[in-house]
Scaffold this active site. Sequence first.
Site, PDB file in Angstrom:
ATOM      1  N   GLY A 268     -62.947  34.415  19.747  1.00  0.00           N
ATOM      2  CA  GLY A 268     -62.404  33.178  18.777  1.00  0.00           C
ATOM      3  C   GLY A 268     -63.127  32.215  19.160  1.00  0.00           C
ATOM      4  O   GLY A 268     -63.369  31.636  18.163  1.00  0.00           O
ATOM      5  N   THR A 269     -63.529  31.644  20.352  1.00  0.00           N
ATOM      6  CA  THR A 269     -63.960  30.596  20.602  1.00  0.00           C
ATOM      7  C   THR A 269     -65.474  30.696  20.147  1.00  0.00           C
ATOM      8  O   THR A 269     -66.044  29.723  19.267  1.00  0.00           O
ATOM      9  CB  THR A 269     -64.160  30.333  22.366  1.00  0.00           C
ATOM     10  OG1 THR A 269     -62.853  30.561  22.625  1.00  0.00           O
ATOM     11  CG2 THR A 269     -64.821  29.221  22.656  1.00  0.00           C
TER      12      THR A 269
ATOM     13  N   ASN B  97     -51.032  27.794  18.725  1.00  0.00           N
ATOM     14  CA  ASN B  97     -50.965  28.704  19.640  1.00  0.00           C
ATOM     15  C   ASN B  97     -49.728  28.337  20.620  1.00  0.00           C
ATOM     16  O   ASN B  97     -49.258  29.164  21.049  1.00  0.00           O
ATOM     17  CB  ASN B  97     -52.199  28.863  20.502  1.00  0.00           C
ATOM     18  CG  ASN B  97     -52.713  27.630  20.766  1.00  0.00           C
ATOM     19  OD1 ASN B  97     -53.280  26.896  20.045  1.00  0.00           O
ATOM     20  ND2 ASN B  97     -53.063  27.372  22.311  1.00  0.00           N
TER      21      ASN B  97
ATOM     22  N   SER C 205     -59.550  36.551  16.468  1.00  0.00           N
ATOM     23  CA  SER C 205     -60.228  37.168  17.934  1.00  0.00           C
ATOM     24  C   SER C 205     -59.197  38.640  18.225  1.00  0.00           C
ATOM     25  O   SER C 205     -57.961  38.518  17.933  1.00  0.00           O
ATOM     26  CB  SER C 205     -59.573  36.058  18.806  1.00  0.00           C
ATOM     27  OG  SER C 205     -59.826  36.570  20.201  1.00  0.00           O
ATOM     28  N   GLY C 206     -59.878  39.500  18.581  1.00  0.00           N
ATOM     29  CA  GLY C 206     -59.449  40.756  18.967  1.00  0.00           C
ATOM     30  C   GLY C 206     -58.261  41.044  19.738  1.00  0.00           C
ATOM     31  O   GLY C 206     -57.197  41.572  19.588  1.00  0.00           O
TER      32      GLY C 206
ATOM     33  N   CYS D  12     -50.725  22.730  35.507  1.00  0.00           N
ATOM     34  CA  CYS D  12     -51.546  23.893  36.191  1.00  0.00           C
ATOM     35  C   CYS D  12     -51.584  25.167  35.498  1.00  0.00           C
ATOM     36  O   CYS D  12     -52.445  25.895  35.475  1.00  0.00           O
ATOM     37  CB  CYS D  12     -50.825  24.167  37.605  1.00  0.00           C
ATOM     38  SG  CYS D  12     -50.443  22.533  38.476  1.00  0.00           S
TER      39      CYS D  12
HETATM   40  N1  PLP Z   1     -58.218  29.598  18.950  1.00  0.00           N
HETATM   41  C1  PLP Z   1     -56.773  29.619  19.070  1.00  0.00           C
HETATM   42  C2  PLP Z   1     -55.767  29.045  18.432  1.00  0.00           C
HETATM   43  C3  PLP Z   1     -56.333  30.415  20.282  1.00  0.00           C
HETATM   44  O1  PLP Z   1     -55.158  30.488  20.726  1.00  0.00           O
HETATM   45  C4  PLP Z   1     -57.524  30.824  21.108  1.00  0.00           C
HETATM   46  C5  PLP Z   1     -56.891  31.725  22.166  1.00  0.00           C
HETATM   47  O2  PLP Z   1     -55.975  31.517  22.690  1.00  0.00           O
HETATM   48  C6  PLP Z   1     -58.734  30.686  20.543  1.00  0.00           C
HETATM   49  C7  PLP Z   1     -59.067  30.054  19.608  1.00  0.00           C
HETATM   50  C8  PLP Z   1     -59.946  31.193  21.562  1.00  0.00           C
HETATM   51  O3  PLP Z   1     -59.885  32.510  21.179  1.00  0.00           O
HETATM   52  P1  PLP Z   1     -60.883  33.724  22.455  1.00  0.00           P
HETATM   53  O4  PLP Z   1     -59.901  33.743  23.879  1.00  0.00           O
HETATM   54  O5  PLP Z   1     -60.939  34.896  21.820  1.00  0.00           O
HETATM   55  O6  PLP Z   1     -62.055  32.763  22.643  1.00  0.00           O
END
Ligand code: PLP
Length: 389
Positions: A71-72, A150, A198-199, A324
């Site tokens: 996802g990043t 999230n 993201s998978g 933490c």
């Molecule tokens: N965006 C959101 C809203 C997320 O919750 C996350 C992961 O927690 C990401 C992006 C990043 O995804 P990845 O862990 O696949 O890089």
Amino acid sequence: MNTIYLDNNATTPLAPEVLEEMFPYLKEFYGNPSSMHTFGGQLHRKVEDARIKVAQLIGAEPEEIIFTSCGTESDNTAIMSAVESLPNKRHIITTRVEHPAVLNFCKHLGRKGFRVTFLPVNNYGQLKVDELLKVIDEDTALVSIMYANNEVGVIFPIKEIAEILRERRIVFHTDSVQAVGKIPIDLKKLSVDMLSLSGHKLHAPKGVGALYVRKGTRFYPYIIGGHQEMGRRAGTENVASIIGLGKACELASKNIEEEVAYLTRLRDKLETALLKSCPDVRINGDIHSRLPNTTNLSFEYVEGEAILLRLNEYGICASSGSACTSGSLEPSHVLRAMGIPFTAIHGSIRFSLSRYNTEEEIDKVIEIMPKIINDLRLLSPFGREKRAY
Ligand code: PLP
């Protein structure tokens, strides 16, 4: 001791069907889909099948899907592509509650000379669309606003935002990592230009993701090298994981309505019971527009970490909105942006469910939590007056 896994917004277990589908491509069929020979070349078809399944889940066309590593990467690619495609525009709009994959990348671009506006949210974690209208200007290259949060699960009014931006011809990216597979999304009815997924958030493996890029949207690759993904994302394909992502999307497409109903019922049962059994608890986030699997609760007079450690003793996995656990010493930027009092931020806990959670597991948490909260409050000078029973 059995694990009760209620941390599915952090990552999800692999669906057994996904593992089964992937297995041959980790073992026997290890070829490279770009090879001329049949042994490798046959995998090209499998990657394309997976692309169709991912596209179907979100109402896209297969050629609008680019496979990435997570996802990043999808988020970074979307933002970078927009600013590279519009070199004369230097303004980016996002929100204060984005995941660091967007937030920190925008801050990075801010340090490189871009002007970045971080939109506020209200006490319920909801975005005011008027605020967006106020900050759009001629220089705006991109708006990047998440679909669902999230930490608190709040769903933003993406359709409304997309229409405003379409009228003004501004590129719109939405980080949908937490939404895809959890709620129905139909990009045929949503004028979003780019969308990340993201998978590992939808029962596929870690290390695979996708970026949707609407046909006609100018695109600039972020990872440059070979010709893979039609020159849009270089690097030999993570074939087995891509196949796994395809299968996970197929499973989600089949059952999404039933899963929404199931998860809403379990989440609401948990929430209602805890609100009843523990005094001084509040729900964080807009309960009228929320992911069905997520609840974020603040327990006054206790530390989130302490609750997590006690839950851990019972094999229950959750996560907290304070220090933490997230690897940072700062309290949650999301809860802070929502104006949640510090005492409530420090006592916040997120439970996030998946299709694999059972009613018995939820009953167990309902049974254990009041005791944990009560014990911890007895240790706290302010909490002694606030015993759960
Ligand atoms: N965006 C959101 C809203 C997320 O919750 C996350 C992961 O927690 C990401 C992006 C990043 O995804 P990845 O862990 O696949 O890089």
